[in-house]
Write a protein that holds these residues in place. Structure first.
Motif, PDB file in Angstrom:
ATOM      1  N   ARG A  63      29.650  99.409 -11.441  1.00 61.05           N
ATOM      2  CA  ARG A  63      29.916  98.118 -10.806  1.00 61.05           C
ATOM      3  C   ARG A  63      29.513  98.139  -9.335  1.00 61.05           C
ATOM      4  NH1 ARG A  63      36.019  96.010 -11.061  1.00 61.05           N
ATOM      5  NH2 ARG A  63      35.487  95.495 -13.202  1.00 61.05           N
ATOM      6  N   HIS A  64      28.880  97.060  -8.918  1.00 59.48           N
ATOM      7  CA  HIS A  64      28.601  96.901  -7.489  1.00 59.48           C
ATOM      8  C   HIS A  64      29.317  95.647  -7.014  1.00 59.48           C
ATOM      9  CE1 HIS A  64      26.422  95.488  -3.901  1.00 59.48           C
ATOM     10  NE2 HIS A  64      26.314  96.772  -3.642  1.00 59.48           N
ATOM     11  N   VAL A  65      30.119  95.799  -5.968  1.00 65.40           N
ATOM     12  CA  VAL A  65      30.845  94.653  -5.419  1.00 65.40           C
ATOM     13  C   VAL A  65      30.252  94.338  -4.052  1.00 65.40           C
ATOM     14  CG1 VAL A  65      33.092  93.760  -4.730  1.00 65.40           C
ATOM     15  CG2 VAL A  65      32.936  95.381  -6.625  1.00 65.40           C
ATOM     16  N   SER A  78      40.359  78.431  -1.660  1.00 64.92           N
ATOM     17  CA  SER A  78      41.594  79.215  -1.494  1.00 64.92           C
ATOM     18  C   SER A  78      41.496  80.585  -2.137  1.00 64.92           C
ATOM     19  CB  SER A  78      42.750  78.432  -2.120  1.00 64.92           C
ATOM     20  OG  SER A  78      42.418  78.125  -3.469  1.00 64.92           O
ATOM     21  N   VAL A  79      40.312  80.920  -2.636  1.00 65.64           N
ATOM     22  CA  VAL A  79      40.145  82.217  -3.287  1.00 65.64           C
ATOM     23  C   VAL A  79      39.060  82.998  -2.574  1.00 65.64           C
ATOM     24  CG1 VAL A  79      40.832  81.224  -5.507  1.00 65.64           C
ATOM     25  CG2 VAL A  79      38.411  81.468  -4.974  1.00 65.64           C
ATOM     26  N   LEU A  80      39.056  84.307  -2.799  1.00 63.35           N
ATOM     27  CA  LEU A  80      38.006  85.158  -2.256  1.00 63.35           C
ATOM     28  C   LEU A  80      36.806  85.082  -3.200  1.00 63.35           C
ATOM     29  CD1 LEU A  80      37.234  87.458  -0.198  1.00 63.35           C
ATOM     30  CD2 LEU A  80      38.006  89.040  -1.948  1.00 63.35           C
ATOM     31  N   VAL A  81      35.634  84.833  -2.629  1.00 63.32           N
ATOM     32  CA  VAL A  81      34.421  84.752  -3.447  1.00 63.32           C
ATOM     33  C   VAL A  81      33.500  85.885  -3.026  1.00 63.32           C
ATOM     34  CG1 VAL A  81      32.443  83.323  -4.111  1.00 63.32           C
ATOM     35  CG2 VAL A  81      34.624  82.236  -3.586  1.00 63.32           C
ATOM     36  N   ARG A  82      33.096  86.701  -3.966  1.00 64.77           N
ATOM     37  CA  ARG A  82      32.124  87.747  -3.627  1.00 64.77           C
ATOM     38  C   ARG A  82      31.304  88.075  -4.854  1.00 64.77           C
ATOM     39  NH1 ARG A  82      36.304  92.826  -2.640  1.00 64.77           N
ATOM     40  NH2 ARG A  82      37.243  92.768  -4.694  1.00 64.77           N
ATOM     41  N   SER A  83      30.135  88.670  -4.619  1.00 62.25           N
ATOM     42  CA  SER A  83      29.252  88.956  -5.753  1.00 62.25           C
ATOM     43  C   SER A  83      29.701  90.241  -6.425  1.00 62.25           C
ATOM     44  CB  SER A  83      27.803  89.098  -5.276  1.00 62.25           C
ATOM     45  OG  SER A  83      27.641  90.290  -4.558  1.00 62.25           O
ATOM     46  N   MET A  84      29.530  90.259  -7.720  1.00 58.91           N
ATOM     47  CA  MET A  84      29.842  91.471  -8.460  1.00 58.91           C
ATOM     48  C   MET A  84      28.865  91.604  -9.614  1.00 58.91           C
ATOM     49  SD  MET A  84      33.356  92.795 -10.214  1.00 58.91           S
ATOM     50  CE  MET A  84      33.110  92.056 -11.799  1.00 58.91           C
ATOM     51  N   VAL A  85      28.285  92.773  -9.747  1.00 57.55           N
ATOM     52  CA  VAL A  85      27.389  93.036 -10.871  1.00 57.55           C
ATOM     53  C   VAL A  85      27.922  94.243 -11.611  1.00 57.55           C
ATOM     54  CG1 VAL A  85      25.017  93.447 -11.621  1.00 57.55           C
ATOM     55  CG2 VAL A  85      25.446  92.271  -9.454  1.00 57.55           C
ATOM     56  N   GLU A  86      27.999  94.120 -12.902  1.00 58.06           N
ATOM     57  CA  GLU A  86      28.516  95.233 -13.696  1.00 58.06           C
ATOM     58  C   GLU A  86      27.567  95.532 -14.843  1.00 58.06           C
ATOM     59  OE1 GLU A  86      32.720  95.323 -14.036  1.00 58.06           O
ATOM     60  OE2 GLU A  86      32.673  96.264 -16.006  1.00 58.06           O
ATOM     61  N   SER A  87      27.425  96.812 -15.157  1.00 57.73           N
ATOM     62  CA  SER A  87      26.560  97.213 -16.263  1.00 57.73           C
ATOM     63  C   SER A  87      27.272  98.270 -17.093  1.00 57.73           C
ATOM     64  CB  SER A  87      25.253  97.796 -15.705  1.00 57.73           C
ATOM     65  OG  SER A  87      24.518  98.440 -16.728  1.00 57.73           O
ATOM     66  N   LYS A  88      27.349  98.038 -18.384  1.00 54.54           N
ATOM     67  CA  LYS A  88      27.902  99.086 -19.251  1.00 54.54           C
ATOM     68  C   LYS A  88      26.877 100.214 -19.302  1.00 54.54           C
ATOM     69  CE  LYS A  88      30.701  96.354 -22.477  1.00 54.54           C
ATOM     70  NZ  LYS A  88      30.366  95.042 -21.943  1.00 54.54           N
ATOM     71  N   THR A  89      27.371 101.435 -19.372  1.00 51.78           N
ATOM     72  CA  THR A  89      26.438 102.557 -19.448  1.00 51.78           C
ATOM     73  C   THR A  89      26.935 103.575 -20.470  1.00 51.78           C
ATOM     74  OG1 THR A  89      27.535 103.956 -17.802  1.00 51.78           O
ATOM     75  CG2 THR A  89      25.968 102.329 -16.959  1.00 51.78           C
ATOM     76  N   SER A  90      26.045 104.498 -20.810  1.00 53.70           N
ATOM     77  CA  SER A  90      26.470 105.646 -21.615  1.00 53.70           C
ATOM     78  C   SER A  90      27.210 106.593 -20.681  1.00 53.70           C
ATOM     79  CB  SER A  90      25.259 106.322 -22.272  1.00 53.70           C
ATOM     80  OG  SER A  90      24.281 106.628 -21.298  1.00 53.70           O
TER      81      SER A  90
END
Lengths: 212, 218
Positions: A63-65, A78-90
């Motif tokens: 995961r990259h935040v 009223s919420v925190l907004v940020r990018s997040m990318v996630e990748s399932k891996t072996s």
């Protein structure tokens, strides 16, 4: 959105069960935070490896935040907004990133439960204790970072086009939790809800039938 | 998934691979009554570290490779051959690598192939070409045996097929031969049951052989 919860975890679970209409899922996630070693990259970088220990076969993801959204748009929601990318891996993710020059920074173990449901947006609520490992990667010997405290997190994926609608859906949902707790953007203090004890007692005695 | 073996073409000393050789090899498949079924493609990318101090390159892997396969559009594979690491990931890992900015893609090669069906076998005749260029850098043949997923159980039949294949190619008296060097999958933590990770490891190994042969000839 998030907050720290000292008590009434069981009551919160009953409330969430009633609100979400889905089964809770057990959570046991080992999170390993890696940072780029010296010289690597024009800027320092950080990546998180997550291992879901609740599955029969541990499953990994990377995961990259990104940083939080800033500016006038950010202040209006009223919420925190940020990018997040996630990748399932072996399973070799940790070995790979070490070989690429990433270094261990810290790790923690989240233990608790989560609800994943749709209510204006796809929302996930997690209630978990944050635990540290006394020995490297020893998840069986984890102890709470702060005894008795659980973290309640509400997150929802969004795109740059719809994040205001998603933020509205999240805020609306969080209002239903108000008798027990107030959630806020990280970094904003909320304090204790004065009605929490009474609300929790009602939930516990009624097993979820109470309307708050 | 079905077991696959990859053979790479080794031109004789002093010769180079060319499209004539590729055509002759394709004809060999047709000799075996192979029926064209479609196309296949994989892309290999070499990555180099983005360093603030260029003198420390020695601390980072020189053989860090990324592989995508057209037949698995949502997957991406990373390999570090020297350390026998293979990782299968969702293709979103590329976005993560882009955000990390710690590695940059340096050279990309495409493995473009034609798929033939021969009974229980499938053969892919693959040309290795640089991305955005047409020059042929190498030829590979990928032999797939559909009924079996166990590497051990398929060994004999695969070896027999490879022998037949080599005999047919030899009759063409081409300036080279097919070589087959199966990687040690156990070193990569891979088991007897064949998977896409095995294919990724084979692609990386075959490419390493192609590069080595090219270096020897030069």
């Amino acid at each position: 959105m998030f907050c720290y919860l000292l008590q009434h975890v069981e009551a919160l679970e009953i409330l969430l069960q009633g609100l979400c209409g889905v089964q809770r899922e057990r959570l046991r996630i080992h999170e390993i935070c890696l940072k780029s070693g010296p010289h690597l990259g024009t800027v320092a970088s950080e990546v998180r490896l997550l291992c879901d220990l609740e599955q029969s076969e541990p499953s990994w993801s990377v995961r990259h935040v990104g940083g939080a959204m800033r500016g006038a748009g950010a202040e209006q929601v009223s919420v925190l907004v940020r990018s997040m990318v996630e990748s399932k891996t072996s399973k070799n993710a940790l070995r790979l990133f070490y070989a690429l020059g990433y270094k261990f920074d810290h790790e923690l173990l989240r233990v608790g439960f989560s609800f994943n449901f749709y209510r204006g947006a796809q929302i996930t609520v997690t209630v978990a204790s944050i635990n540290k490992m006394l020995k490297l990667h020893a998840t069986d010997e984890a102890v709470p970072v702060t005894l008795g405290i659980q973290m309640v997190e509400v997150i929802a994926p969004a795109t740059s086009e719809n994040y205001t609608e998603v933020a509205t859906a999240m805020s609306s949902f969080c209002e239903y939790l108000a008798p027990l707790l107030h959630l806020s953007k990280p970094g904003v203090s909320t304090g204790v809800v004065p009605t929490a004890a009474a609300a929790a007692a009602a939930l516990m005695s009624d097993g979820g039938g109470t309307t708050l | 998934m079905p077991i696959r073996c990859i053979l790479h073409w080794q031109p004789n000393q002093g010769t180079v691979v060319n499209s004539q050789v590729l055509n002759e090899i394709s004809q060999c498949v047709e000799t075996l009554n192979g029926v064209k079924e479609g196309r296949c493609k994989a892309s290999l990318t070499f990555y180099r570290p983005n360093l603030r101090d260029q003198s420390v390159t020695i601390d980072f892997p020189r053989d860090f490779l990324g592989i995508s396969m057209l037949e698995l559009p949502n997957k991406y594979f990373f390999i570090i051959r020297g350390q026998k690491i293979v990782l299968e990931a969702d293709s979103s890992i590329l976005l993560i690598m882009e955000k990390l900015q710690s590695y940059k893609s340096k050279v990309a090669l495409n493995f473009e192939g034609v798929l033939y069906k021969l009974g229980d076998f499938q053969i892919r005749v693959i040309k290795v070409v640089p991305n955005q260029a047409e020059s042929l850098r190498g030829i590979m043949v990928e032999i797939e045996y559909l009924p079996i997923s166990s590497i051990e159980k398929s060994k004999q039949i695969m070896e027999e097929f490879i022998d037949i294949w080599k005999e047919i190619v030899a009759k063409k008296s081409l300036a080279g031969q097919f070589m087959h060097a199966e990687p040690n999958y156990a070193e990569y933590g891979l088991g007897d049951n064949y998977t896409s990770q095995h294919t990724a490891v084979q692609y990386a190994a075959a490419l390493a052989q192609l590069i080595q042969s090219a270096q020897v000839r030069n």
